[in-house]
Design a protein around this motif. Sequence first.
Motif, PDB file in Angstrom:
ATOM      1  N   ALA A 101       0.828  -1.206   0.000  1.00  0.00           N
ATOM      2  CA  ALA A 101       0.000   0.000   0.000  1.00  0.00           C
ATOM      3  C   ALA A 101       0.866   1.260   0.000  1.00  0.00           C
ATOM      4  O   ALA A 101       0.635   2.186  -0.785  1.00  0.00           O
ATOM      5  N   LYS A 102       1.880   1.280   0.863  1.00  0.00           N
ATOM      6  CA  LYS A 102       2.737   2.467   0.938  1.00  0.00           C
ATOM      7  C   LYS A 102       3.645   2.577  -0.284  1.00  0.00           C
ATOM      8  O   LYS A 102       3.953   3.683  -0.737  1.00  0.00           O
ATOM      9  N   ALA A 103       4.074   1.431  -0.818  1.00  0.00           N
ATOM     10  CA  ALA A 103       4.874   1.460  -2.050  1.00  0.00           C
ATOM     11  C   ALA A 103       4.042   2.011  -3.202  1.00  0.00           C
ATOM     12  O   ALA A 103       4.553   2.761  -4.053  1.00  0.00           O
ATOM     13  N   THR A 104       2.746   1.668  -3.237  1.00  0.00           N
ATOM     14  CA  THR A 104       1.854   2.216  -4.259  1.00  0.00           C
ATOM     15  C   THR A 104       1.749   3.732  -4.118  1.00  0.00           C
ATOM     16  O   THR A 104       1.776   4.470  -5.106  1.00  0.00           O
ATOM     17  N   THR A 105       1.648   4.208  -2.869  1.00  0.00           N
ATOM     18  CA  THR A 105       1.588   5.650  -2.620  1.00  0.00           C
ATOM     19  C   THR A 105       2.866   6.337  -3.093  1.00  0.00           C
ATOM     20  O   THR A 105       2.824   7.400  -3.718  1.00  0.00           O
ATOM     21  N   GLU A 106       4.016   5.729  -2.804  1.00  0.00           N
ATOM     22  CA  GLU A 106       5.280   6.339  -3.228  1.00  0.00           C
ATOM     23  C   GLU A 106       5.425   6.331  -4.754  1.00  0.00           C
ATOM     24  O   GLU A 106       5.921   7.292  -5.343  1.00  0.00           O
ATOM     25  N   ALA A 107       4.971   5.240  -5.389  1.00  0.00           N
ATOM     26  CA  ALA A 107       4.992   5.211  -6.858  1.00  0.00           C
ATOM     27  C   ALA A 107       4.088   6.298  -7.418  1.00  0.00           C
ATOM     28  O   ALA A 107       4.402   6.920  -8.443  1.00  0.00           O
ATOM     29  N   LEU A 108       2.976   6.543  -6.737  1.00  0.00           N
ATOM     30  CA  LEU A 108       2.059   7.601  -7.158  1.00  0.00           C
ATOM     31  C   LEU A 108       2.717   8.974  -7.057  1.00  0.00           C
ATOM     32  O   LEU A 108       2.511   9.831  -7.923  1.00  0.00           O
ATOM     33  N   TRP A 109       3.521   9.184  -6.025  1.00  0.00           N
ATOM     34  CA  TRP A 109       4.292  10.430  -5.924  1.00  0.00           C
ATOM     35  C   TRP A 109       5.221  10.589  -7.138  1.00  0.00           C
ATOM     36  O   TRP A 109       5.351  11.689  -7.692  1.00  0.00           O
ATOM     37  N   GLY A 110       5.868   9.483  -7.529  1.00  0.00           N
ATOM     38  CA  GLY A 110       6.760   9.544  -8.681  1.00  0.00           C
ATOM     39  C   GLY A 110       6.019   9.868  -9.962  1.00  0.00           C
ATOM     40  O   GLY A 110       6.469  10.695 -10.769  1.00  0.00           O
ATOM     41  N   VAL A 111       4.856   9.239 -10.176  1.00  0.00           N
ATOM     42  CA  VAL A 111       4.056   9.485 -11.379  1.00  0.00           C
ATOM     43  C   VAL A 111       3.561  10.926 -11.393  1.00  0.00           C
ATOM     44  O   VAL A 111       3.623  11.615 -12.424  1.00  0.00           O
ATOM     45  N   LEU A 112       3.074  11.407 -10.251  1.00  0.00           N
ATOM     46  CA  LEU A 112       2.565  12.778 -10.164  1.00  0.00           C
ATOM     47  C   LEU A 112       3.683  13.788 -10.423  1.00  0.00           C
ATOM     48  O   LEU A 112       3.490  14.775 -11.155  1.00  0.00           O
ATOM     49  N   THR A 113       4.852  13.543  -9.844  1.00  0.00           N
ATOM     50  CA  THR A 113       5.989  14.448 -10.058  1.00  0.00           C
ATOM     51  C   THR A 113       6.386  14.482 -11.528  1.00  0.00           C
ATOM     52  O   THR A 113       6.659  15.545 -12.088  1.00  0.00           O
ATOM     53  N   TYR A 114       6.427  13.305 -12.152  1.00  0.00           N
ATOM     54  CA  TYR A 114       6.777  13.238 -13.576  1.00  0.00           C
ATOM     55  C   TYR A 114       5.807  14.071 -14.412  1.00  0.00           C
ATOM     56  O   TYR A 114       6.227  14.874 -15.262  1.00  0.00           O
ATOM     57  N   ASP A 115       4.506  13.904 -14.191  1.00  0.00           N
ATOM     58  CA  ASP A 115       3.513  14.641 -14.978  1.00  0.00           C
ATOM     59  C   ASP A 115       3.572  16.134 -14.701  1.00  0.00           C
ATOM     60  O   ASP A 115       3.370  16.954 -15.613  1.00  0.00           O
ATOM     61  N   VAL A 116       3.848  16.518 -13.458  1.00  0.00           N
ATOM     62  CA  VAL A 116       4.000  17.946 -13.139  1.00  0.00           C
ATOM     63  C   VAL A 116       5.192  18.526 -13.896  1.00  0.00           C
ATOM     64  O   VAL A 116       5.118  19.637 -14.442  1.00  0.00           O
ATOM     65  N   GLN A 117       6.286  17.771 -13.956  1.00  0.00           N
ATOM     66  CA  GLN A 117       7.459  18.248 -14.694  1.00  0.00           C
ATOM     67  C   GLN A 117       7.155  18.408 -16.183  1.00  0.00           C
ATOM     68  O   GLN A 117       7.653  19.338 -16.822  1.00  0.00           O
ATOM     69  N   GLN A 118       6.348  17.515 -16.740  1.00  0.00           N
ATOM     70  CA  GLN A 118       5.976  17.652 -18.153  1.00  0.00           C
ATOM     71  C   GLN A 118       5.077  18.877 -18.355  1.00  0.00           C
ATOM     72  O   GLN A 118       5.181  19.563 -19.371  1.00  0.00           O
ATOM     73  N   TRP A 119       4.184  19.139 -17.388  1.00  0.00           N
ATOM     74  CA  TRP A 119       3.331  20.337 -17.473  1.00  0.00           C
ATOM     75  C   TRP A 119       4.190  21.602 -17.423  1.00  0.00           C
ATOM     76  O   TRP A 119       3.946  22.552 -18.180  1.00  0.00           O
ATOM     77  N   ILE A 120       5.201  21.598 -16.572  1.00  0.00           N
ATOM     78  CA  ILE A 120       6.113  22.753 -16.499  1.00  0.00           C
ATOM     79  C   ILE A 120       6.826  22.936 -17.832  1.00  0.00           C
ATOM     80  O   ILE A 120       6.929  24.053 -18.356  1.00  0.00           O
ATOM     81  N   ARG A 121       7.321  21.848 -18.391  1.00  0.00           N
ATOM     82  CA  ARG A 121       8.096  21.918 -19.639  1.00  0.00           C
ATOM     83  C   ARG A 121       7.243  22.325 -20.833  1.00  0.00           C
ATOM     84  O   ARG A 121       7.677  23.140 -21.669  1.00  0.00           O
ATOM     85  N   LEU A 122       6.038  21.775 -20.912  1.00  0.00           N
ATOM     86  CA  LEU A 122       5.223  21.960 -22.114  1.00  0.00           C
ATOM     87  C   LEU A 122       4.266  23.145 -22.029  1.00  0.00           C
ATOM     88  O   LEU A 122       3.877  23.691 -23.062  1.00  0.00           O
ATOM     89  N   SER A 123       3.878  23.539 -20.816  1.00  0.00           N
ATOM     90  CA  SER A 123       2.848  24.565 -20.671  1.00  0.00           C
ATOM     91  C   SER A 123       3.305  25.787 -19.895  1.00  0.00           C
ATOM     92  O   SER A 123       3.261  26.907 -20.398  1.00  0.00           O
ATOM     93  N   TRP A 124       3.756  25.586 -18.673  1.00  0.00           N
ATOM     94  CA  TRP A 124       4.024  26.736 -17.787  1.00  0.00           C
ATOM     95  C   TRP A 124       5.223  27.554 -18.242  1.00  0.00           C
ATOM     96  O   TRP A 124       5.133  28.768 -18.381  1.00  0.00           O
ATOM     97  N   ARG A 125       6.361  26.890 -18.474  1.00  0.00           N
ATOM     98  CA  ARG A 125       7.583  27.642 -18.784  1.00  0.00           C
ATOM     99  C   ARG A 125       7.495  28.394 -20.114  1.00  0.00           C
ATOM    100  O   ARG A 125       7.934  29.547 -20.186  1.00  0.00           O
ATOM    101  N   PRO A 126       6.935  27.803 -21.177  1.00  0.00           N
ATOM    102  CA  PRO A 126       6.783  28.601 -22.406  1.00  0.00           C
ATOM    103  C   PRO A 126       5.958  29.866 -22.199  1.00  0.00           C
ATOM    104  O   PRO A 126       6.275  30.923 -22.768  1.00  0.00           O
TER     105      PRO A 126
END
Length: 516
Positions: free
Chosen positions: A476-501
């Motif tokens: 259960a906790k490993a799933t939560t930590e993997a979810l943190w990784g997935v969320l961080t990855y998608d946030v970084q893509q949003w920064i790269r593709l949307s926010w920073r431009p």
Amino acid sequence: MPPVVAPVIEPEKPKAKVKPIDRSQGVLRPVIVEELVGPDHKVRAIWELTGQLDLSGYYGKIQSQEGKAGSSAWNPQLLLSVWLYAYSEQVTSARYLSTLMEYEPGLMWLAGLGVVNYWTLNAFRSSHQEELSKLLAELLGVLSHEGLITLECVAHDGTKIQAQAGSDTFRRGKTLEKEILKAQELVVELERQEASGGSGNARRDAAQRRAARERNERMKLAAEELEKVRAAKKSEQERAEARVSLTEPESRNMKHGNNAIEPSYNVQISVDAEQKIIVGFCLTQSSSDSGCLQEAMEQVKETVGRYPEQSVADGGFTNQASIHDMNQSGIDFYGSLAEPEMRQAASMKAAGIDPAFGPSAFQVLTESKSLQCPAGKILEYVRQSKKGDTTYWQYQAESKDCGGCEYQKQCCPRPEKGRLVSIRMEENEEVAAFREKMKTEAAQQIYKKRGPVAEFPNAWIKEKLGIRKFRLRGMAKATTEALWGVLTYDVQQWIRLSWRPKVMAAVVGNGATQLA
């Protein structure tokens, strides 16, 4: 005698004068928090994004309320932003993160020079799985609205991430039974001590009782997980040799890309091909990917609201069940399906049989329902078998015929039972249609998207986020930590593709206005 010439003594050149460095001094300097990071720093993007998301689930769990006694709680938006920023910087330790908040500019800006203790940080990270899942779905909605997600094609792949358990914590059933008994006896003993007054240190006694109860529960869980492991084994010997970790019973030994076998979990990730955004993930205990595709597509539907139009996966996911499930879900599936001849060739090589004596070298005698081998001997029909998606008829020769045959070494290295030959008779209709589809050039071009799309996030999460080994124990906790990784990855893509431009365009626009 020639005159004696006195030596010319060059004047000593003065040493270069440099400013001294005094590291023993103390300096009192003002800190303007807003100037700690630049206008395009990613920490500003993270704070802006988390401010737009619905955090009511977090705020609803805060017990401290305005107008009542008690200290104020840390703002969930701050804790969420701190962990997203930390993972983006490969920081996964709560203790180290708390220390960084004292001097790292991005964290100082986020917290306004405040420092959150490691216990609070770790408690926030390891809980709130449901809230994190909702935030991921909300973020994907934002990305979809901006045209960064289309779900026209989703590539899927799995990656193994090491668990906290060590390889030396795995034990067989007999050892586990002894550990269960020890854990139960310890709980009883500590309860007896509590009834008799304890040791005089109430806090220490309570901690010992809590640790004993947790160990007892973990041993019970280990017994349950051992039964699951045994159920998956085929033979009695394998079931007797089955082992489970005493410190993290839900983890499983899995083989990694470097051929190391470590306690791990299998993280399944689905990626939209448009901009390589992760649109779904799940975590499993199975080292095999074969039965994971349908569950992954269900996760995509649950997170984004609908199935993708196309899905692409490698040979580990491509089988009759997956092909059928994708057809039933209305998903156009593309994968790698090995030819039966290739599987047969691999089996023959493992058995030491010469390729010249493969099934094609045997003549089918339809009338007598038998085979004739290259030496002219007859192999009688013995049974029908099903290997994967294909039906085979099996024929077997007499051991005496193989033992005295001139081709014995090439055709039947182990003549004790006689050569067994499998002849392919029919293939599942859906599989046959899928095989024909994958022979087309269009299908091959779609399948080529799989590698660059599906494997890119796996590499990013391990290399750029540093999640090669989970910090938290249990599925259960490993799933939560993997979810943190997935969320961080998608946030970084949003920064790269949307926010920073947008930020850079605004900066350029302001500069042009000032010049005008």
